[in-house]
Design a protein around this motif. Structure first.
Motif, PDB file in Angstrom:
ATOM      1  N   UNK A  20       0.818  -1.214   0.000  1.00 52.93           N
ATOM      2  CA  UNK A  20       0.000   0.000   0.000  1.00 52.93           C
ATOM      3  C   UNK A  20       0.847   1.257   0.000  1.00 52.93           C
ATOM      4  N   UNK A  21       1.919   1.223   0.784  1.00 50.55           N
ATOM      5  CA  UNK A  21       2.807   2.387   0.855  1.00 50.55           C
ATOM      6  C   UNK A  21       3.555   2.599  -0.451  1.00 50.55           C
ATOM      7  N   UNK A  22       3.937   1.521  -1.110  1.00 53.50           N
ATOM      8  CA  UNK A  22       4.741   1.625  -2.335  1.00 53.50           C
ATOM      9  C   UNK A  22       3.904   1.832  -3.593  1.00 53.50           C
ATOM     10  N   UNK A  23       2.738   1.173  -3.647  1.00 54.52           N
ATOM     11  CA  UNK A  23       1.970   1.184  -4.896  1.00 54.52           C
ATOM     12  C   UNK A  23       0.524   1.657  -4.738  1.00 54.52           C
ATOM     13  N   UNK A  24       0.110   1.905  -3.511  1.00 54.86           N
ATOM     14  CA  UNK A  24      -1.292   2.230  -3.268  1.00 54.86           C
ATOM     15  C   UNK A  24      -1.719   3.579  -3.837  1.00 54.86           C
ATOM     16  N   UNK A  25      -2.780   3.552  -4.620  1.00 54.12           N
ATOM     17  CA  UNK A  25      -3.338   4.781  -5.191  1.00 54.12           C
ATOM     18  C   UNK A  25      -4.839   4.898  -4.931  1.00 54.12           C
ATOM     19  N   UNK A  26      -5.519   3.763  -4.836  1.00 52.29           N
ATOM     20  CA  UNK A  26      -6.973   3.757  -4.674  1.00 52.29           C
ATOM     21  C   UNK A  26      -7.340   3.428  -3.232  1.00 52.29           C
ATOM     22  N   UNK A  27      -8.062   4.322  -2.595  1.00 50.04           N
ATOM     23  CA  UNK A  27      -8.424   4.142  -1.192  1.00 50.04           C
ATOM     24  C   UNK A  27      -9.414   2.991  -1.018  1.00 50.04           C
ATOM     25  N   UNK A  28      -9.192   2.213   0.029  1.00 54.23           N
ATOM     26  CA  UNK A  28     -10.072   1.085   0.318  1.00 54.23           C
ATOM     27  C   UNK A  28     -11.332   1.544   1.040  1.00 54.23           C
ATOM     28  N   UNK A  29     -11.148   2.349   2.098  1.00 51.47           N
ATOM     29  CA  UNK A  29     -12.290   2.833   2.881  1.00 51.47           C
ATOM     30  C   UNK A  29     -11.878   4.158   3.519  1.00 51.47           C
ATOM     31  N   UNK A  30     -11.779   5.172   2.708  1.00 47.24           N
ATOM     32  CA  UNK A  30     -11.176   6.445   3.125  1.00 47.24           C
ATOM     33  C   UNK A  30     -11.905   7.079   4.304  1.00 47.24           C
ATOM     34  N   UNK A  31     -13.212   6.912   4.370  1.00 47.10           N
ATOM     35  CA  UNK A  31     -13.995   7.543   5.443  1.00 47.10           C
ATOM     36  C   UNK A  31     -13.587   7.037   6.827  1.00 47.10           C
ATOM     37  N   UNK A  32     -13.151   5.794   6.898  1.00 43.60           N
ATOM     38  CA  UNK A  32     -12.797   5.185   8.188  1.00 43.60           C
ATOM     39  C   UNK A  32     -11.285   5.082   8.373  1.00 43.60           C
ATOM     40  N   UNK A  33     -10.576   4.672   7.323  1.00 45.39           N
ATOM     41  CA  UNK A  33      -9.126   4.476   7.427  1.00 45.39           C
ATOM     42  C   UNK A  33      -8.445   5.024   6.172  1.00 45.39           C
ATOM     43  N   UNK A  34      -8.072   6.289   6.183  1.00 41.03           N
ATOM     44  CA  UNK A  34      -7.540   6.948   4.980  1.00 41.03           C
ATOM     45  C   UNK A  34      -6.270   6.325   4.413  1.00 41.03           C
ATOM     46  N   UNK A  35      -5.516   5.601   5.219  1.00 40.23           N
ATOM     47  CA  UNK A  35      -4.239   5.063   4.750  1.00 40.23           C
ATOM     48  C   UNK A  35      -4.374   3.712   4.048  1.00 40.23           C
ATOM     49  N   UNK A  36      -5.475   3.016   4.241  1.00 41.01           N
ATOM     50  CA  UNK A  36      -5.646   1.702   3.600  1.00 41.01           C
ATOM     51  C   UNK A  36      -5.992   1.878   2.129  1.00 41.01           C
ATOM     52  N   UNK A  37      -5.372   1.040   1.294  1.00 35.67           N
ATOM     53  CA  UNK A  37      -5.633   1.110  -0.143  1.00 35.67           C
ATOM     54  C   UNK A  37      -6.069  -0.245  -0.670  1.00 35.67           C
ATOM     55  N   UNK A  38      -6.720  -0.235  -1.820  1.00 38.17           N
ATOM     56  CA  UNK A  38      -7.131  -1.483  -2.468  1.00 38.17           C
ATOM     57  C   UNK A  38      -5.908  -2.301  -2.854  1.00 38.17           C
ATOM     58  N   UNK A  39      -4.871  -1.619  -3.356  1.00 38.01           N
ATOM     59  CA  UNK A  39      -3.635  -2.318  -3.739  1.00 38.01           C
ATOM     60  C   UNK A  39      -2.999  -3.000  -2.528  1.00 38.01           C
ATOM     61  N   UNK A  40      -3.002  -2.296  -1.391  1.00 35.27           N
ATOM     62  CA  UNK A  40      -2.454  -2.874  -0.173  1.00 35.27           C
ATOM     63  C   UNK A  40      -3.252  -4.084   0.291  1.00 35.27           C
ATOM     64  N   UNK A  41      -4.572  -3.970   0.234  1.00 35.94           N
ATOM     65  CA  UNK A  41      -5.431  -5.094   0.626  1.00 35.94           C
ATOM     66  C   UNK A  41      -5.169  -6.321  -0.239  1.00 35.94           C
ATOM     67  N   UNK A  42      -5.104  -6.116  -1.561  1.00 35.20           N
ATOM     68  CA  UNK A  42      -4.876  -7.242  -2.484  1.00 35.20           C
ATOM     69  C   UNK A  42      -3.480  -7.836  -2.288  1.00 35.20           C
TER      70      UNK A  42
END
Length: 267
Positions: free
Chosen positions: A154-176
């Motif tokens: 997520x830190x290196x490649x994350x661009x799309x937010x997973x759930x920005x309203x609750x956790x702004x730092x989490x990304x879809x790329x990081x989750x996958x």
């Protein structure tokens, strides 16, 4: 002392205590996770404004009756079903904009979100009445693998937010990324660490762990936002509270436990 060093040392002590207590005996495992549960209850009671002493007494009695002593299958199923119903309701709450739905149901939430999942967690390493510590350690490895690679990718490649309203730092790329590496870790575990379950079983466990672990982290984040706090507690320097460390595993435990029961039934 450097904040990163403090965080690293605190995390190392936590992992070592967890591993040593789990590997030593079932009694030390139950003692440690009983203490973890009580601290988690204390932190959660503060977040949703429940009387701390009553919450500790009630959850302690639940843990002693359902985790320490052997229980029949129907009791285990009641614990699992009750927990999963509450966790599903929490998932629905996560996606709603309602910030404070627990005014009149805090005790039910405490039981289904904290106390009963801890009971499920303590039963995960029990197979054919035998305590097998490698099972619970493997599940923690999956949690840690998912969290580590979700953060790194997520830190290196994350661009799309997973759930920005609750956790702004989490990304879809990081989750996958976390999901992918958890599955890889599951395959390795099935081959070299806990071969009593098949490769496919461990891959399913990895998916369940990654998906529900992430949701568990998001649910706790919403509770903290509701309480307007950064961490659930301060017991672990650099990490926050025990709930901050175990929010994923306690959300995962009932789902993995019912998976184990299904496997036990069909085998």
């Amino acid at each position: 002392m450097n904040e990163t060093l403090i965080r690293s040392l605190s995390g190392l002590v936590y992992v070592l205590i967890l591993l040593l207590a789990t590997l030593l005996s079932r009694e030390s495992f139950l003692l440690l996770f009983g203490l973890f549960m009580l601290q988690t209850v204390r932190e959660f009671a503060n977040l949703i404004h429940l009387p701390q002493t009553l919450a500790l007494i009630a959850s302690g009695l639940i843990f002693i009756n359902f985790a320490v002593f052997a229980t029949p299958l129907w009791v285990d199923m009641v614990v699992i079903v009750f927990s999963i119903v509450i966790l599903i309701l929490l998932m629905l709450w996560l996606f709603s904009k309602n910030q404070a739905p627990f005014k009149h149901s805090g005790w039910i939430t405490l039981t289904g979100y904290i106390a009963f999942p801890f009971v499920c967690l303590t039963k995960l390493p029990i197979l054919d009445s035998q305590f097998i510590p490698s099972i619970i350690i493997a599940i923690f490895i999956l949690i840690w693998t998912n969290d580590t690679f979700a953060y790194l990718i997520g830190k290196s490649f994350g661009k799309n937010k997973l759930f920005e309203r609750i956790s702004p730092k989490k990304t879809i790329e990081g989750f996958l990324g976390g999901l992918l590496f958890a599955i890889i870790a599951g395959v390795i575990i099935s081959m070299y660490y806990v071969p009593i379950f098949s490769v496919l079983t461990w891959m399913v466990i990895a998916v369940v762990t990654s998906v529900f672990g992430t949701i568990g982290d998001l649910v706790e984040s919403k509770f903290k936002r509701m309480a307007n706090v950064k961490d659930s507690g301060r017991i672990m320097p650099g990490h926050g509270g025990i709930l901050d460390r175990l929010d994923s595993i306690i959300f995962v435990a009932p789902f993995v436990f019912i998976l184990f029961k299904i496997l036990e039934y069909v085998s």
